[in-house]
Design an enzyme around this catalytic site. Structure first.
Site, PDB file in Angstrom:
ATOM      1  N   ASN A   1      14.890 -16.553  -8.859  1.00  0.00           N
ATOM      2  CA  ASN A   1      13.638 -16.475  -8.110  1.00  0.00           C
ATOM      3  C   ASN A   1      13.545 -15.091  -7.459  1.00  0.00           C
ATOM      4  O   ASN A   1      14.155 -14.844  -6.431  1.00  0.00           O
ATOM      5  CB  ASN A   1      13.615 -17.586  -7.047  1.00  0.00           C
ATOM      6  CG  ASN A   1      12.325 -17.603  -6.255  1.00  0.00           C
ATOM      7  OD1 ASN A   1      11.401 -16.846  -6.561  1.00  0.00           O
ATOM      8  ND2 ASN A   1      12.248 -18.451  -5.256  1.00  0.00           N
ATOM      9  N   TRP A   2      12.787 -14.225  -8.091  1.00  0.00           N
ATOM     10  CA  TRP A   2      12.663 -12.845  -7.580  1.00  0.00           C
ATOM     11  C   TRP A   2      11.743 -12.776  -6.353  1.00  0.00           C
ATOM     12  O   TRP A   2      11.659 -11.740  -5.713  1.00  0.00           O
ATOM     13  CB  TRP A   2      12.123 -11.913  -8.676  1.00  0.00           C
ATOM     14  CG  TRP A   2      13.107 -11.556  -9.741  1.00  0.00           C
ATOM     15  CD1 TRP A   2      14.361 -12.072  -9.921  1.00  0.00           C
ATOM     16  CD2 TRP A   2      12.931 -10.574 -10.778  1.00  0.00           C
ATOM     17  NE1 TRP A   2      14.976 -11.485 -11.005  1.00  0.00           N
ATOM     18  CE2 TRP A   2      14.111 -10.557 -11.547  1.00  0.00           C
ATOM     19  CE3 TRP A   2      11.893  -9.725 -11.138  1.00  0.00           C
ATOM     20  CZ2 TRP A   2      14.283  -9.718 -12.651  1.00  0.00           C
ATOM     21  CZ3 TRP A   2      12.053  -8.891 -12.238  1.00  0.00           C
ATOM     22  CH2 TRP A   2      13.243  -8.885 -12.985  1.00  0.00           C
ATOM     23  N   LYS A   3      11.022 -13.838  -6.095  1.00  0.00           N
ATOM     24  CA  LYS A   3      10.062 -13.857  -4.971  1.00  0.00           C
ATOM     25  C   LYS A   3       9.104 -12.656  -5.084  1.00  0.00           C
ATOM     26  O   LYS A   3       8.689 -12.350  -6.190  1.00  0.00           O
ATOM     27  CB  LYS A   3      10.807 -13.910  -3.638  1.00  0.00           C
ATOM     28  CG  LYS A   3      11.846 -15.054  -3.635  1.00  0.00           C
ATOM     29  CD  LYS A   3      12.457 -15.347  -2.317  1.00  0.00           C
ATOM     30  CE  LYS A   3      13.444 -16.484  -2.464  1.00  0.00           C
ATOM     31  NZ  LYS A   3      14.024 -16.939  -1.219  1.00  0.00           N
TER      32      LYS A   3
ATOM     33  N   SER B   1      21.368 -19.383  -0.787  1.00  0.00           N
ATOM     34  CA  SER B   1      22.506 -18.473  -0.600  1.00  0.00           C
ATOM     35  C   SER B   1      23.589 -18.628  -1.678  1.00  0.00           C
ATOM     36  O   SER B   1      24.785 -18.589  -1.383  1.00  0.00           O
ATOM     37  CB  SER B   1      23.104 -18.631   0.795  1.00  0.00           C
ATOM     38  OG  SER B   1      22.165 -18.234   1.771  1.00  0.00           O
TER      39      SER B   1
ATOM     40  N   GLY C   1      18.087 -16.683  -5.215  1.00  0.00           N
ATOM     41  CA  GLY C   1      17.004 -15.780  -4.835  1.00  0.00           C
ATOM     42  C   GLY C   1      17.566 -14.378  -4.683  1.00  0.00           C
ATOM     43  O   GLY C   1      17.599 -13.591  -5.631  1.00  0.00           O
ATOM     44  N   GLY C   2      18.054 -14.066  -3.499  1.00  0.00           N
ATOM     45  CA  GLY C   2      18.580 -12.734  -3.198  1.00  0.00           C
ATOM     46  C   GLY C   2      19.575 -12.219  -4.239  1.00  0.00           C
ATOM     47  O   GLY C   2      19.477 -11.064  -4.674  1.00  0.00           O
TER      48      GLY C   2
ATOM     49  N   HIS D   1       8.181 -24.543  -3.441  1.00  0.00           N
ATOM     50  CA  HIS D   1       9.248 -23.793  -2.757  1.00  0.00           C
ATOM     51  C   HIS D   1       8.966 -23.820  -1.250  1.00  0.00           C
ATOM     52  O   HIS D   1       7.805 -23.750  -0.839  1.00  0.00           O
ATOM     53  CB  HIS D   1       9.293 -22.352  -3.280  1.00  0.00           C
ATOM     54  CG  HIS D   1      10.511 -21.622  -2.809  1.00  0.00           C
ATOM     55  ND1 HIS D   1      10.603 -21.110  -1.540  1.00  0.00           N
ATOM     56  CD2 HIS D   1      11.687 -21.357  -3.421  1.00  0.00           C
ATOM     57  CE1 HIS D   1      11.800 -20.549  -1.403  1.00  0.00           C
ATOM     58  NE2 HIS D   1      12.482 -20.682  -2.526  1.00  0.00           N
TER      59      HIS D   1
ATOM     60  N   GLY E   1      18.296 -17.733   2.018  1.00  0.00           N
ATOM     61  CA  GLY E   1      18.234 -16.370   2.542  1.00  0.00           C
ATOM     62  C   GLY E   1      19.032 -16.147   3.817  1.00  0.00           C
ATOM     63  O   GLY E   1      18.852 -15.142   4.503  1.00  0.00           O
TER      64      GLY E   1
ATOM     65  N   GLU F   1       9.156 -21.650   0.946  1.00  0.00           N
ATOM     66  CA  GLU F   1       8.379 -20.499   1.444  1.00  0.00           C
ATOM     67  C   GLU F   1       6.888 -20.717   1.220  1.00  0.00           C
ATOM     68  O   GLU F   1       6.062 -20.255   2.000  1.00  0.00           O
ATOM     69  CB  GLU F   1       8.874 -19.207   0.771  1.00  0.00           C
ATOM     70  CG  GLU F   1      10.217 -18.778   1.365  1.00  0.00           C
ATOM     71  CD  GLU F   1      11.096 -17.989   0.423  1.00  0.00           C
ATOM     72  OE1 GLU F   1      10.598 -17.474  -0.589  1.00  0.00           O
ATOM     73  OE2 GLU F   1      12.307 -17.892   0.716  1.00  0.00           O
TER      74      GLU F   1
ATOM     75  N   GLU G   1      16.967 -27.436  -2.269  1.00  0.00           N
ATOM     76  CA  GLU G   1      16.993 -26.158  -1.573  1.00  0.00           C
ATOM     77  C   GLU G   1      16.923 -26.382  -0.065  1.00  0.00           C
ATOM     78  O   GLU G   1      15.819 -26.374   0.515  1.00  0.00           O
ATOM     79  CB  GLU G   1      15.794 -25.308  -2.012  1.00  0.00           C
ATOM     80  CG  GLU G   1      15.827 -24.915  -3.472  1.00  0.00           C
ATOM     81  CD  GLU G   1      15.478 -23.450  -3.620  1.00  0.00           C
ATOM     82  OE1 GLU G   1      16.242 -22.733  -4.263  1.00  0.00           O
ATOM     83  OE2 GLU G   1      14.453 -23.026  -3.065  1.00  0.00           O
TER      84      GLU G   1
HETATM   85  P1  PGA Z   1      18.460 -17.277  -1.668  1.00  0.00           P
HETATM   86  O1  PGA Z   1      17.075 -17.937  -2.070  1.00  0.00           O
HETATM   87  O2  PGA Z   1      19.382 -17.372  -2.841  1.00  0.00           O
HETATM   88  O3  PGA Z   1      18.131 -15.846  -1.318  1.00  0.00           O
HETATM   89  O4  PGA Z   1      19.004 -18.029  -0.500  1.00  0.00           O
HETATM   90  C1  PGA Z   1      17.027 -19.101  -2.817  1.00  0.00           C
HETATM   91  C2  PGA Z   1      15.601 -19.560  -2.982  1.00  0.00           C
HETATM   92  O5  PGA Z   1      14.784 -19.361  -2.088  1.00  0.00           O
HETATM   93  O6  PGA Z   1      15.241 -20.125  -4.018  1.00  0.00           O
END
Ligand code: PGA
Length: 247
Positions: A8-10, A209, A230-231, A91, A169, A93, A163
């Site tokens: 997930n590059w966001k 994470s 994500g990150g 998601h 994050g 977010e 999640e």
């Molecule tokens: P993260 O994000 O790996 O940066 O914690 C995961 C996500 O939001 O899908």
């Protein structure tokens, strides 16, 4: 089944050049024993060459209507037309920053299923809900409402991503034992909805994470079918290490 890794590059990176660079580096580190789906911002989808890469592309969201006067939206059919197979939906977010409700997510799930895309339904509790012992109820409600009206026949390609919001994050991943326990809770909720035989076929992945040192444990110890980093998916070397570690 091959582990599924969904990147997930966001809202990253900021230029096509950087997106291509990251994508090509990941391509070089691909492993046939793992299924890797890259979910970049929509604008990069046409710029990334998946042919013969072993990689797939996915969306980070989509709209529920087929088309029409909906400024700024992208339909499931449009994503399918680009050759996509996967779409992340619900998601946290999007739920938090864009006020997406379970009802909206449910419409999106239905639209992706009708378009023959594989929806990745994200569910997870907040820190407060976890501390208040509400995890089960939160997950049950998100899953039941998100999948309302979806028939047994339609869940074949469904993926559920656990999640926990407090782990996203934050660099504070869910510990393996707790993640395993929650995976079983999700399986139970799905079994009540669709029967245990069909529920067993639904992939459950973990996100929050994830990094190269914990990735393998979520799959080999906690029993998840895949991961949603994500990150870590924005750092080519780290992401390739994740792919290698689970293969
Ligand atoms: P993260 O994000 O790996 O940066 O914690 C995961 C996500 O939001 O899908």
């Amino acid at each position: 089944m091959k582990p599924l890794i969904v990147a997930n590059w966001k809202c990253n990176p900021q230029t096509t050049k950087e997106a291509k660079r990251l994508f090509n580096l990941v391509k070089g580190g691909m492993n046939k024993n793992v299924k890797v789906v890259i979910c970049p911002p929509f604008i990069f989808l046409l710029k990334l060459e998946v042919k013969n890469s072993g990689l797939e592309l996915g969306g980070q969201d989509c709209f529920w209507e087929k088309g029409g006067a909906f400024t700024g939206e992208i339909s499931a059919g449009q994503l399918l037309d680009l050759g996509l197979k996967y779409v992340i939906l619900g998601h946290s977010e999007r739920r938090i920053h864009f006020n997406e409700t379970d009802e909206m997510i449910n419409k999106k799930i239905k639209a992706t299923i009708s378009s023959k895309l594989n929806p990745i339904l994200c569910v997870g509790e907040s820190e407060r809900e976890r501390k208040g012992g509400k995890t089960f109820n939160v997950l049950k409600s998100q899953i039941e409402k998100g999948l309302k009206g979806i028939s047994k026949k339609e869940i074949k390609n469904l993926i559920v991503a656990y999640e926990p919001i407090w782990a996203i994050g934050t660099g504070r991943p869910c510990n393996i034992a707790e993640a395993q326990k929650t995976r079983l809770i999700i399986r139970k909720i799905l079994s009540r909805l669709f029967g245990s035989f069909l529920a067993e076929k639904i992939s459950i992945i973990y996100g929050g994470s994830v990094h190269s040192k914990n990735a393998r444990s979520y799959i080999k110890e906690a029993g998840f079918d895949g991961l949603l980093p994500g990150g870590a998916s924005l750092k080519a070397k780290e992401f390739i290490k994740i792919i290698k570690s689970v293969s």
